[in-house]
Design an enzyme around this catalytic site. Structure first.
Site, mmCIF file in Angstrom:
data_model
loop_
_atom_site.group_PDB
_atom_site.id
_atom_site.type_symbol
_atom_site.label_atom_id
_atom_site.label_comp_id
_atom_site.label_asym_id
_atom_site.label_seq_id
_atom_site.Cartn_x
_atom_site.Cartn_y
_atom_site.Cartn_z
ATOM 1 C CG ASN A 144 -1.904 1.142 1.191
ATOM 2 O OD1 ASN A 144 -2.908 1.039 0.491
ATOM 3 N ND2 ASN A 144 -1.633 2.231 1.898
ATOM 4 C CG ASP A 254 -3.782 19.513 5.519
ATOM 5 O OD1 ASP A 254 -3.741 19.396 4.286
ATOM 6 O OD2 ASP A 254 -3.775 18.539 6.287
HETATM 7 C C1 LIG Z 1 0.813 16.135 -0.754
HETATM 8 C C2 LIG Z 1 -0.116 15.233 -0.006
HETATM 9 C C3 LIG Z 1 -0.089 15.188 1.364
HETATM 10 C C4 LIG Z 1 -0.914 14.339 2.062
HETATM 11 N N1 LIG Z 1 -0.828 14.272 3.417
HETATM 12 C C5 LIG Z 1 -1.545 13.352 4.094
HETATM 13 C C6 LIG Z 1 -1.359 13.174 5.497
HETATM 14 O O1 LIG Z 1 -0.546 13.859 6.120
HETATM 15 N N2 LIG Z 1 -2.090 12.233 6.105
HETATM 16 C C7 LIG Z 1 -2.984 11.441 5.439
HETATM 17 O O2 LIG Z 1 -3.578 10.564 6.061
HETATM 18 N N3 LIG Z 1 -3.212 11.617 4.118
HETATM 19 C C8 LIG Z 1 -2.495 12.541 3.443
HETATM 20 N N4 LIG Z 1 -2.677 12.690 2.097
HETATM 21 C C9 LIG Z 1 -3.737 11.930 1.425
HETATM 22 C C10 LIG Z 1 -3.388 10.484 1.228
HETATM 23 O O3 LIG Z 1 -2.065 10.304 0.812
HETATM 24 C C11 LIG Z 1 -4.329 9.877 0.198
HETATM 25 O O4 LIG Z 1 -5.640 9.994 0.661
HETATM 26 C C12 LIG Z 1 -4.028 8.444 -0.114
HETATM 27 O O5 LIG Z 1 -4.787 8.046 -1.204
HETATM 28 C C13 LIG Z 1 -4.348 7.516 1.024
HETATM 29 O O6 LIG Z 1 -3.915 6.243 0.642
HETATM 30 P P1 LIG Z 1 -4.804 4.925 0.850
HETATM 31 O O7 LIG Z 1 -5.949 5.059 -0.129
HETATM 32 O O8 LIG Z 1 -3.879 3.820 0.497
HETATM 33 O O9 LIG Z 1 -5.250 4.914 2.260
HETATM 34 C C14 LIG Z 1 -1.845 13.540 1.373
HETATM 35 C C15 LIG Z 1 -1.886 13.584 -0.010
HETATM 36 C C16 LIG Z 1 -1.026 14.409 -0.697
HETATM 37 C C17 LIG Z 1 -1.074 14.411 -2.188
#
Ligand SMILES: Cc1cc2nc3c(=O)[nH]c(=O)nc-3n(C[C@H](O)[C@H](O)[C@H](O)COP(=O)(O)O)c2cc1C
Length: 455
Positions: A144, A254
């Site tokens: 993942n 954020d």
């Molecule tokens: C630049 C950026 C920063 C992010 N920061 C976070 C974060 O700090 N915490 C979080 O849970 N998701 C964060 N996200 C969103 C997740 O990476 C995103 O929802 C991702 O698809 C989650 O993965 P999953 O579907 O495998 O759970 C961020 C996304 C981006 C593009």
């Protein structure tokens, strides 16, 4: 990422800065002031590594990174990504074993060697903002990938913000709840994008990245864990996420350019770090244009998918910049039935929980031209028949005006014309004119543009 940097440079899309700049707000202030421009800071005070930021600040840059041309439309981009999400590759790409020689440095983790930025005045400290966490589900055996901000606590420890999604689920499958992880900084574009996408649990984001890169994804196993990481990464950290070791995380700016709440979050302790002599450290400044592009894209895909089933023909969907590419959506559609406008609005809200405002307009209105949209509101909308207010619905924790549990109110505005209206009364008037008149207008426009650009 280095191939992508070279491509941006060849296309004249990369601004290279040779003046030594500080990681303490100097670099972030430039990135945010010029958020539509990709940068490479070649000299960073007190550090060997250069810093790259705003690389995906336009969808055109992202399209280039995915092998499309810079003139690819938003539709082309979404079609490519949508296909990769729906039909990911069978394999995650070619995976080689760990080789010392792939990186110049394979050493004890020491975050003080990385030019990790402090971005905003009141943030808690230095934050890794473009780190992709790779973890494997013991249940599905699939990797993942997700992006998480990480506040540096010491030379080998960070606290990560983890919204309860797949990484949290992986932690819940472990007993005790400690998860081997690798953190990748500066991977190829297909991997960065895939990590930001929301893919079904149990399908590795590498399969999507592999599809997006035409099967040319080269991975290697890490030295100390069973995880695969892209060989073409600038920095790889290996460590362990400890779910129950909770530490204050934040304040951090954020998506909305407001300070997110301080919360107790899990820590990651790193053992090893791999990088090259000429590695470039990637950053994504919170609330920058590229942040909203990556946060908006997964929502846009879900919205389009849902709309395609709810109403017959969509001209376009705009997750507006003013709404951080996340909260506000304008849908332009060809109505076939009375009620299609409201159906489209409900379909958007159902597809994307962060949305707070959806405006539906007819297909003669360009959803990307906010003046046209406002014109439609002025000339076609009546509040007594076109408003929908939904209270107490799920929103996003990123919205400071939502409740503690991220419950919010939603507003739908149906500015489409009722089917039985005499359309002639609502048509935007046009002037049929000569080529000569058109060329005069074009010439004056380009003169104005040049004057503005020279200022
Ligand atoms: C630049 C950026 C920063 C992010 N920061 C976070 C974060 O700090 N915490 C979080 O849970 N998701 C964060 N996200 C969103 C997740 O990476 C995103 O929802 C991702 O698809 C989650 O993965 P999953 O579907 O495998 O759970 C961020 C996304 C981006 C593009």
């Amino acid at each position: 990422m280095r191939d992508f940097l070279e491509l941006l440079e060849r296309k004249g899309l990369l601004e290279k800065i040779g003046i030594p700049l500080s990681t303490d707000r100097e670099i972030s202030s430039i990135l945010l002031s010029l958020e539509d421009q990709a940068f490479l800071f070649r000299q960073v005070k007190d550090f060997q590594m250069s810093v790259a930021g705003n690389l995906y600040c336009t969808k055109a840059n992202l399209a280039l990174g995915l092998g499309l041309s810079a003139s690819a439309t938003n539709y082309d981009l979404l079609t490519l990504i949508g296909k990769a999400v729906r039909y990911p590759s069978e394999s995650i790409g070619s995976v080689s074993g760990f080789r010392d020689s792939d990186f110049d440095h394979n050493e004890e983790a020491d975050l003080s060697k990385l030019p990790i930025l402090k971005h905003f005045d009141e943030e808690a400290g230095r934050y890794i903002t473009a780190g992709i966490v790779v973890a494997k589900s013991p249940e599905t055996g699939e990797d993942n990938l997700s992006v998480h901000r990480m506040l540096v606590l010491s030379k080998n420890k960070v606290v990560a913000r983890i919204v309860p999604r797949h990484l949290a689920r992986i932690a819940s499958e472990m007993s005790p709840k400690s998860v081997p992880v690798s953190v990748v900084i500066g991977p190829p574009p297909s991997v960065f994008l895939s990590a930001a996408l929301q893919i079904e649990y149990g399908t590795s984001e590498y399969r999507v990245a592999s599809k997006l890169s035409g099967g040319k994804l080269n991975l290697m196993k890490c030295e100390h864990n069973d995880l695969a990481v892209p060989i073409d990464s600038e920095v790889v950290l290996e460590g362990e996420l400890v779910w129950d070791d909770l530490v204050d995380e934040g304040p951090f700016v954020d998506l909305t350019r407001t300070y997110d709440d301080v919360r107790k979050q899990p820590t990651i302790t790193f053992r090893k770090m791999h990088f090259r002599n000429d590695s470039t450290y990637q950053v994504v400044v919170g609330s920058s244009r590229e942040h909203s592009i990556f946060m908006g894209l997964p929502q846009e895909l879900k919205i389009l998918d849902s709309l395609s089933r709810a109403v017959s023909k969509i001209r376009g969907v705009n997750l507006t910049q003013g709404g951080n590419g996340y909260f506000h959506c304008i849908v332009s559609l060809d109505k076939v039935n009375d009620g299609d406008g409201k159906t489209a609005i409900m379909s958007c809200f159902a597809a994307s929980h962060p949305l707070k405002l959806v405006i539906a307009v007819d297909s003669d209105i360009d959803p990307f031209d906010l003046n046209e949209v406002e014109w439609a509101l002025a000339t076609r909308f009546q509040a007594d028949r076109g408003l929908i207010v939904i209270n107490g619905a799920r929103g996003s924790s990123l919205d400071p005006s939502s409740s503690k549990s991220a419950v919010t109110s939603k507003l739908g505005i149906d500015a489409t014309l009722p089917m039985n209206q005499d359309r002639a009364k609502f048509k935007r008037a046009t002037i049929s004119t000569s080529d000569l008149a058109r060329s005069i207008v074009e010439e004056i426009r380009s003169k104005h543009k040049q004057v503005l650009e020279s200022k």
